[in-house]
Design a protein around this motif. Structure first.
Motif, mmCIF file in Angstrom:
data_model
loop_
_atom_site.group_PDB
_atom_site.id
_atom_site.type_symbol
_atom_site.label_atom_id
_atom_site.label_comp_id
_atom_site.label_asym_id
_atom_site.label_seq_id
_atom_site.Cartn_x
_atom_site.Cartn_y
_atom_site.Cartn_z
ATOM 1 N N ARG A 104 -8.681 -4.336 3.810
ATOM 2 C CA ARG A 104 -8.035 -3.924 2.570
ATOM 3 C C ARG A 104 -9.356 -4.217 1.452
ATOM 4 O O ARG A 104 -9.906 -5.194 1.551
ATOM 5 C CB ARG A 104 -7.390 -4.710 2.273
ATOM 6 N N PHE A 163 0.062 -3.507 -5.798
ATOM 7 C CA PHE A 163 -0.179 -3.208 -4.531
ATOM 8 C C PHE A 163 -1.193 -4.640 -3.758
ATOM 9 O O PHE A 163 -0.886 -5.104 -2.252
ATOM 10 C CB PHE A 163 -1.400 -2.387 -4.114
ATOM 11 N N SER A 164 -1.082 -5.275 -4.565
ATOM 12 C CA SER A 164 -2.499 -6.901 -3.849
ATOM 13 C C SER A 164 -1.120 -7.875 -3.377
ATOM 14 O O SER A 164 -1.854 -8.578 -2.737
ATOM 15 C CB SER A 164 -2.894 -7.689 -5.495
ATOM 16 N N THR A 167 -4.495 4.759 -0.907
ATOM 17 C CA THR A 167 -4.618 3.833 -1.819
ATOM 18 C C THR A 167 -3.490 4.163 -2.996
ATOM 19 O O THR A 167 -2.376 4.985 -2.941
ATOM 20 C CB THR A 167 -5.493 5.012 -2.860
ATOM 21 N N ALA A 168 -3.342 3.220 -3.421
ATOM 22 C CA ALA A 168 -1.674 2.631 -4.281
ATOM 23 C C ALA A 168 -1.630 3.303 -5.681
ATOM 24 O O ALA A 168 -3.316 2.618 -6.371
ATOM 25 C CB ALA A 168 -1.105 1.421 -4.103
ATOM 26 N N ASN A 183 -8.855 -4.991 -2.292
ATOM 27 C CA ASN A 183 -7.301 -5.513 -3.380
ATOM 28 C C ASN A 183 -7.884 -4.864 -4.835
ATOM 29 O O ASN A 183 -7.768 -3.618 -5.528
ATOM 30 C CB ASN A 183 -6.858 -6.639 -3.715
ATOM 31 N N GLU A 225 -0.354 1.164 -8.388
ATOM 32 C CA GLU A 225 -0.026 0.245 -8.611
ATOM 33 C C GLU A 225 -0.989 -1.244 -8.709
ATOM 34 O O GLU A 225 -1.149 -1.134 -7.154
ATOM 35 C CB GLU A 225 1.727 0.267 -9.134
ATOM 36 N N ARG A 226 -1.511 -1.788 -9.460
ATOM 37 C CA ARG A 226 -1.895 -3.160 -9.228
ATOM 38 C C ARG A 226 -1.732 -4.113 -8.554
ATOM 39 O O ARG A 226 -1.941 -5.081 -7.620
ATOM 40 C CB ARG A 226 -1.979 -3.705 -10.212
ATOM 41 N N ASN A 266 -7.066 -1.357 -4.573
ATOM 42 C CA ASN A 266 -6.044 -0.461 -4.554
ATOM 43 C C ASN A 266 -5.951 0.050 -2.944
ATOM 44 O O ASN A 266 -4.657 1.016 -2.904
ATOM 45 C CB ASN A 266 -5.012 -0.002 -6.003
ATOM 46 N N THR A 267 -6.739 -0.064 -2.329
ATOM 47 C CA THR A 267 -6.498 0.711 -0.983
ATOM 48 C C THR A 267 -6.362 -0.439 0.107
ATOM 49 O O THR A 267 -7.449 -1.161 0.916
ATOM 50 C CB THR A 267 -8.183 1.264 -0.761
ATOM 51 N N VAL A 269 5.849 1.571 -5.726
ATOM 52 C CA VAL A 269 4.463 1.979 -5.093
ATOM 53 C C VAL A 269 4.211 3.076 -5.144
ATOM 54 O O VAL A 269 4.731 3.514 -4.114
ATOM 55 C CB VAL A 269 4.377 1.121 -5.127
#
Length: 123
Positions: free
Chosen positions: A71, A28-29, A22-23, A73, A25-26, A76-77, A1
């Motif tokens: 956040r 992240f969630s 901001t990440a 999701n 990859e998904r 991704n932030t 990530v």
């Protein structure tokens, strides 16, 4: 990530800033997220963290009531809204991600780190 932090800057005491992270990859969630800060000559310190689903948040006593972590999701932030800023809030702010459940108050609990964004509060 991979994490990309932004939103830092120069602000007068009493002002506000919103940091974003901001990440890439998904996934992240599935991670809890945290914000840390490091002032010159000081150790990195915990600021705030938020559970993977946003259900639980934790704050350092020094920022409680002034900062809010949140956040999105779907984006991704993770955000850090900083109000009533003080000169002692001046530091480089880092976002970080962890799979640890619970408060995750310690830097070693985090697996991924962003590059940091400078926040400077003038008196």
């Amino acid at each position: 990530v991979q994490l990309q932090a932004s939103g830092g800057g120069l602000v007068q005491a009493g002002g506000s800033l919103r940091l974003s992270c901001t990440a890439s990859e998904r996934t992240f969630s599935t991670h809890a997220m945290g914000w840390f800060r490091q002032a010159p000559g000081e150790e990195r310190e915990f600021v705030a963290s938020i559970a993977w689903n946003g259900g639980n948040t934790y704050y350092a006593d020094s920022v409680k009531g002034r900062f809010t972590i949140s956040r999105e999701n779907t984006k991704n932030t993770v955000y850090l809204q900083m109000n009533s800023l003080k000169p002692e809030d001046t530091a480089v702010y880092y976002c970080a991600a962890t799979r640890v459940s619970g408060p995750a108050l310690l830097a070693y609990e985090y697996d991924y780190w962003g590059q940091g964004t400078q926040v400077t509060v003038s008196s």
